[in-house]
Design a protein around this motif. Structure first.
Motif, PDB file in Angstrom:
ATOM      1  N   GLY A   1     -38.107 -31.600 -88.493  1.00 57.88           N
ATOM      2  CA  GLY A   1     -38.439 -30.300 -89.050  1.00 57.88           C
ATOM      3  C   GLY A   1     -38.942 -29.330 -87.994  1.00 57.88           C
ATOM      4  O   GLY A   1     -38.639 -28.126 -88.039  1.00 57.88           O
ATOM      5  N   THR A   2     -39.704 -29.841 -87.029  1.00 53.11           N
ATOM      6  CA  THR A   2     -40.195 -28.987 -85.950  1.00 53.11           C
ATOM      7  C   THR A   2     -39.041 -28.451 -85.111  1.00 53.11           C
ATOM      8  O   THR A   2     -38.992 -27.260 -84.776  1.00 53.11           O
ATOM      9  N   LEU A   3     -38.080 -29.334 -84.780  1.00 53.30           N
ATOM     10  CA  LEU A   3     -36.909 -28.894 -84.012  1.00 53.30           C
ATOM     11  C   LEU A   3     -36.058 -27.911 -84.818  1.00 53.30           C
ATOM     12  O   LEU A   3     -35.544 -26.923 -84.275  1.00 53.30           O
ATOM     13  N   TYR A   4     -35.921 -28.176 -86.112  1.00 50.30           N
ATOM     14  CA  TYR A   4     -35.175 -27.257 -86.993  1.00 50.30           C
ATOM     15  C   TYR A   4     -35.844 -25.882 -87.030  1.00 50.30           C
ATOM     16  O   TYR A   4     -35.176 -24.844 -86.915  1.00 50.30           O
ATOM     17  N   GLY A   5     -37.160 -25.861 -87.189  1.00 50.60           N
ATOM     18  CA  GLY A   5     -37.871 -24.591 -87.227  1.00 50.60           C
ATOM     19  C   GLY A   5     -37.770 -23.837 -85.919  1.00 50.60           C
ATOM     20  O   GLY A   5     -37.620 -22.603 -85.897  1.00 50.60           O
ATOM     21  N   LEU A   6     -37.832 -24.571 -84.812  1.00 51.10           N
ATOM     22  CA  LEU A   6     -37.704 -23.939 -83.497  1.00 51.10           C
ATOM     23  C   LEU A   6     -36.319 -23.315 -83.323  1.00 51.10           C
ATOM     24  O   LEU A   6     -36.180 -22.196 -82.822  1.00 51.10           O
ATOM     25  N   THR A   7     -35.300 -24.031 -83.784  1.00 50.45           N
ATOM     26  CA  THR A   7     -33.925 -23.517 -83.690  1.00 50.45           C
ATOM     27  C   THR A   7     -33.742 -22.258 -84.544  1.00 50.45           C
ATOM     28  O   THR A   7     -33.144 -21.270 -84.099  1.00 50.45           O
ATOM     29  N   VAL A   8     -34.272 -22.291 -85.770  1.00 50.93           N
ATOM     30  CA  VAL A   8     -34.161 -21.120 -86.643  1.00 50.93           C
ATOM     31  C   VAL A   8     -34.959 -19.956 -86.068  1.00 50.93           C
ATOM     32  O   VAL A   8     -34.562 -18.795 -86.189  1.00 50.93           O
ATOM     33  N   GLY A   9     -36.092 -20.263 -85.421  1.00 52.06           N
ATOM     34  CA  GLY A   9     -36.870 -19.202 -84.780  1.00 52.06           C
ATOM     35  C   GLY A   9     -36.067 -18.479 -83.722  1.00 52.06           C
ATOM     36  O   GLY A   9     -36.101 -17.242 -83.623  1.00 52.06           O
ATOM     37  N   ILE A  10     -35.303 -19.229 -82.932  1.00 48.80           N
ATOM     38  CA  ILE A  10     -34.444 -18.615 -81.910  1.00 48.80           C
ATOM     39  C   ILE A  10     -33.360 -17.765 -82.586  1.00 48.80           C
ATOM     40  O   ILE A  10     -33.027 -16.672 -82.121  1.00 48.80           O
ATOM     41  N   TYR A  11     -32.829 -18.270 -83.698  1.00 48.97           N
ATOM     42  CA  TYR A  11     -31.816 -17.509 -84.440  1.00 48.97           C
ATOM     43  C   TYR A  11     -32.406 -16.197 -84.959  1.00 48.97           C
ATOM     44  O   TYR A  11     -31.782 -15.129 -84.830  1.00 48.97           O
ATOM     45  N   ASP A  12     -33.604 -16.259 -85.558  1.00 49.62           N
ATOM     46  CA  ASP A  12     -34.234 -15.046 -86.084  1.00 49.62           C
ATOM     47  C   ASP A  12     -34.505 -14.038 -84.979  1.00 49.62           C
ATOM     48  O   ASP A  12     -34.362 -12.824 -85.171  1.00 49.62           O
ATOM     49  N   ILE A  13     -34.921 -14.534 -83.813  1.00 47.53           N
ATOM     50  CA  ILE A  13     -35.176 -13.635 -82.688  1.00 47.53           C
ATOM     51  C   ILE A  13     -33.896 -12.910 -82.287  1.00 47.53           C
ATOM     52  O   ILE A  13     -33.901 -11.712 -81.988  1.00 47.53           O
ATOM     53  N   SER A  14     -32.776 -13.637 -82.306  1.00 44.35           N
ATOM     54  CA  SER A  14     -31.497 -13.018 -81.945  1.00 44.35           C
ATOM     55  C   SER A  14     -31.047 -11.994 -82.977  1.00 44.35           C
ATOM     56  O   SER A  14     -30.291 -11.070 -82.664  1.00 44.35           O
TER      57      SER A  14
END
Length: 226
Positions: free
Chosen positions: A69-82
């Protein structure tokens, strides 16, 4: 001791102010941190749901869920930033809820699924005169995974983001705010009924500072656009 508490209070205030600064750097940190925390909580919930479905006391699913879940959230965070527009507040409007990052929609849909699954399975067990505990256990487990699956579709396919609202007409309808939404575009009010929410609350214990995630259900949510 009083000085320690004063320093902690000042530090907490400065930390909150830092995360609320309207700058691209603060926006990036907020999106990355918020998504990572939501993802970790979501993964832990799904780990617990897996334990319930397996009827097991083995805590490995919790460990895997927290890490994944932490890795998933980190990945989505990068997506949201983009996806975020520079200098503008990031905003996502899903089927049932609105939020300032994508993972909060998935997290709340997971809560919806777990609660709905528990209620439905328990109701069937009551009718069949079977164990209520089993209905809660398996219903919540299945519902959590179903809610998570819908949440992913909700957040990344169905949801509208800030750019979608800006590109639409100025008289666009206000965002949704609960399972049942009553709105009047002319007067500018919106009433949302039965809306689950997640709150991140700072806690101070002696010299330690931690963040606690609390969930709640807002039965009535009133918004007025002046």
């Amino acid at each position: 001791m009083k000085n320690n508490h004063l320093l902690i209070s000042v530090f907490t205030f400065l930390l909150a102010a830092f995360f609320n600064v309207a700058s691209p750097q603060a926006q990036t940190i907020k999106l990355l941190g918020g998504n990572t925390l939501n993802g970790a909580v979501n993964g832990t919930i799904l780990g617990g749901a897996t334990m319930a479905l397996q009827n097991s006391n083995d805590f490995d699913p919790l460990r895997v869920g927290l890490g994944g879940g932490t890795l998933y959230g980190l990945t989505v965070g990068i997506y949201d930033i983009s996806e975020a527009s520079k200098g503008q507040q990031y905003y996502v409007s899903g089927t049932f809820n609105d939020g300032d990052n994508s993972t909060i929609l998935v997290l709340l849909d997971t809560f919806y699924g777990a609660a709905g699954g528990a209620v439905i399975a328990t109701s069937f067990n009551l009718i069949a005169n079977r164990s209520i505990e089993e209905g809660l256990q398996y219903g919540a487990g299945i519902g959590a995974w179903a809610g998570f699956g819908f949440g992913l579709v909700d957040a990344f396919v169905l949801a509208e983001r800030a750019g979608d609202f800006q590109s639409s007409a100025s008289g666009a309808a206000p965002p949704r705010s609960g399972l049942l939404t009553i709105r009047d575009n002319q007067s500018g009010y919106l009433i949302g009924l039965i809306s689950p929410s997640a709150y991140k609350l700072p806690e101070m214990d002696n010299d330690d500072i931690s963040i606690r995630v609390a969930t709640a259900i807002d039965f009535v949510n009133l918004q007025i656009q002046l």
